[in-house]
Design an enzyme around this catalytic site. Structure first.
Site, PDB file in Angstrom:
ATOM      1  N   ASP A  15     -10.402   2.508   3.951  1.00 16.45           N
ATOM      2  CA  ASP A  15     -10.851   1.811   3.827  1.00 16.45           C
ATOM      3  C   ASP A  15     -12.906   1.514   3.463  1.00 16.45           C
ATOM      4  O   ASP A  15     -13.339   0.263   3.048  1.00 16.45           O
ATOM      5  CB  ASP A  15     -11.177   0.584   4.780  1.00 16.45           C
ATOM      6  N   LYS A  70       0.894  -1.863   0.159  1.00 20.36           N
ATOM      7  CA  LYS A  70      -0.326   0.006  -0.262  1.00 20.36           C
ATOM      8  C   LYS A  70       1.383   1.253   0.105  1.00 20.36           C
ATOM      9  O   LYS A  70       0.423   2.497  -0.720  1.00 20.36           O
ATOM     10  CB  LYS A  70      -1.066  -0.228   1.372  1.00 20.36           C
ATOM     11  N   GLN A 111      -5.001  -1.644   9.498  1.00 20.22           N
ATOM     12  CA  GLN A 111      -4.544  -2.845   8.864  1.00 20.22           C
ATOM     13  C   GLN A 111      -5.044  -4.030   9.971  1.00 20.22           C
ATOM     14  O   GLN A 111      -5.013  -4.320  11.024  1.00 20.22           O
ATOM     15  CB  GLN A 111      -3.175  -3.523   8.176  1.00 20.22           C
TER      16      GLN A 111
HETATM   17  N1  GUN Z   1      -6.692  -6.917   5.777  1.00 21.08           N
HETATM   18  C1  GUN Z   1      -7.142  -6.987   4.955  1.00 21.08           C
HETATM   19  N2  GUN Z   1      -8.093  -6.524   3.530  1.00 21.08           N
HETATM   20  C2  GUN Z   1      -7.812  -5.495   4.791  1.00 21.08           C
HETATM   21  C3  GUN Z   1      -8.311  -4.009   3.916  1.00 21.08           C
HETATM   22  O1  GUN Z   1      -8.557  -3.671   3.170  1.00 21.08           O
HETATM   23  N3  GUN Z   1      -8.367  -3.221   5.107  1.00 21.08           N
HETATM   24  C4  GUN Z   1      -7.627  -3.390   6.289  1.00 21.08           C
HETATM   25  N4  GUN Z   1      -7.431  -2.183   6.529  1.00 21.08           N
HETATM   26  N5  GUN Z   1      -7.282  -3.966   6.330  1.00 21.08           N
HETATM   27  C5  GUN Z   1      -7.337  -5.672   5.531  1.00 21.08           C
END
Ligand code: GUN
Length: 285
Positions: free
Chosen positions: A120, A53, A97
């Site tokens: 998100d 990311k 996350q």
């Molecule tokens: N863990 C796995 N996928 C995601 C996501 O889309 N956002 C977040 N914050 N954690 C994740």
């Protein structure tokens, strides 16, 4: 043989547009849109996701702030980290996350994130806007929003079609089912307790699958000419596979997303998109 819906190419196109937009925003507002990424503990998969990311942000000119905490952080401490990022005027987007260590409530921390910075799209305010189809007024969850970009980019009609969503998670299944419904598809939602799954999938003009069960969907469960969107990702004997038996189903579908190279790249692309969108909304444009 189905048309392969190319998530890498579509991502490149959208990220190119975002790069230009970020450049322009930097000139106009004197700083780049900024994403804060919060990582608790040292889960190796989460470390990789976070690294990807941050790298993707850098490539389009988005600034990122990487905040890491030990696995034994308390809920109160984590909540106050989020509160501080909410109040920081130079932060536009916040993600925590997931998954979090067992003693922490992800719902509590998500509820702490300011909806305007919730890139998100997990906060209840954004979930409500998603359900109502108020996409312009909030931040939509990245994976479902990325799937909808495929339909748009490849001119795949949804109105009046039988859409079947397999999987009812808060992150993918429920919001994507709502988005398909908002596009006037006739939507069925199936899940782990559905009896006779293929009864539903065989009628799907649009089949979206997000279960995490490798190769759950076989060719005999798919209608001839269906559009198949595979949102699963698993590692089987060292190989990355989706929820759909791709080699067999591609002979029956009219269009299909591969794994890898389908929905996956679009998820991060939509996180970048949301960060730019959050910045613009905060700047009142
Ligand atoms: N863990 C796995 N996928 C995601 C996501 O889309 N956002 C977040 N914050 N954690 C994740």
């Amino acid at each position: 043989m189905a048309l392969i819906l190319d998530g890498r190419a579509l991502s490149e196109k959208i990220r190119g547009e975002l790069r230009e937009e970020v450049e322009e925003l930097k000139g106009r507002f004197g700083r780049a849109p900024t994403l804060a990424v919060v990582l608790v503990g040292n889960d190796p998969a989460s470390e990789i996701y976070v690294r990807n990311k941050v790298k993707a942000c850098e490539k389009v000119g988005i600034s990122s702030i990487d905040r890491r905490f030990p696995a034994d952080i308390t809920q109160e401490e984590l909540n106050s980290v989020v509160k501080e990022l909410n109040e920081n005027p130079e932060v536009d987007g916040i993600i925590v996350q997931l998954p979090l260590p067992e003693h922490l409530s992800c719902r509590e921390v998500i509820n702490y994130i300011s909806p305007e910075k919730d890139v998100d799209g997990f906060h209840p305010v954004n979930v409500g806007k998603c359900m109502l189809g108020l996409y312009d007024q909030g931040l939509m969850p990245c994976t479902p929003a990325g799937v909808m970009k495929f339909f748009e980019a490849y001119n795949i009609p949804l109105k009046g079609k039988n859409a079947v969503m397999v999987g009812h998670s808060n992150i993918v299944g429920k919001p994507l089912a709502n988005m398909l419904l908002n596009a006037n598809a006739t939507v069925s939602v199936c899940h782990v307790y559905t009896e006779d799954l293929s009864h539903y999938t065989r009628y799907a003009d649009i089949l979206c699958v997000a279960t995490g069960v490798p190769h759950l969907i076989k060719a005999d469960m798919v209608k001839e000419g269906a559009v198949v969107i595979d949102i699963g990702i698993s590692r089987v004997n060292g190989k990355i596979v989706g929820d759909v038996d791709f080699d067999a189903v591609k002979e029956k579908a009219s269009a299909i997303t591969p794994v890898p190279g389908g929905v996956g790249p679009m998820t991060i692309t939509m996180l970048l998109y949301n960060t730019v969108k959050a910045f613009k909304m905060r700047m009142g444009i």
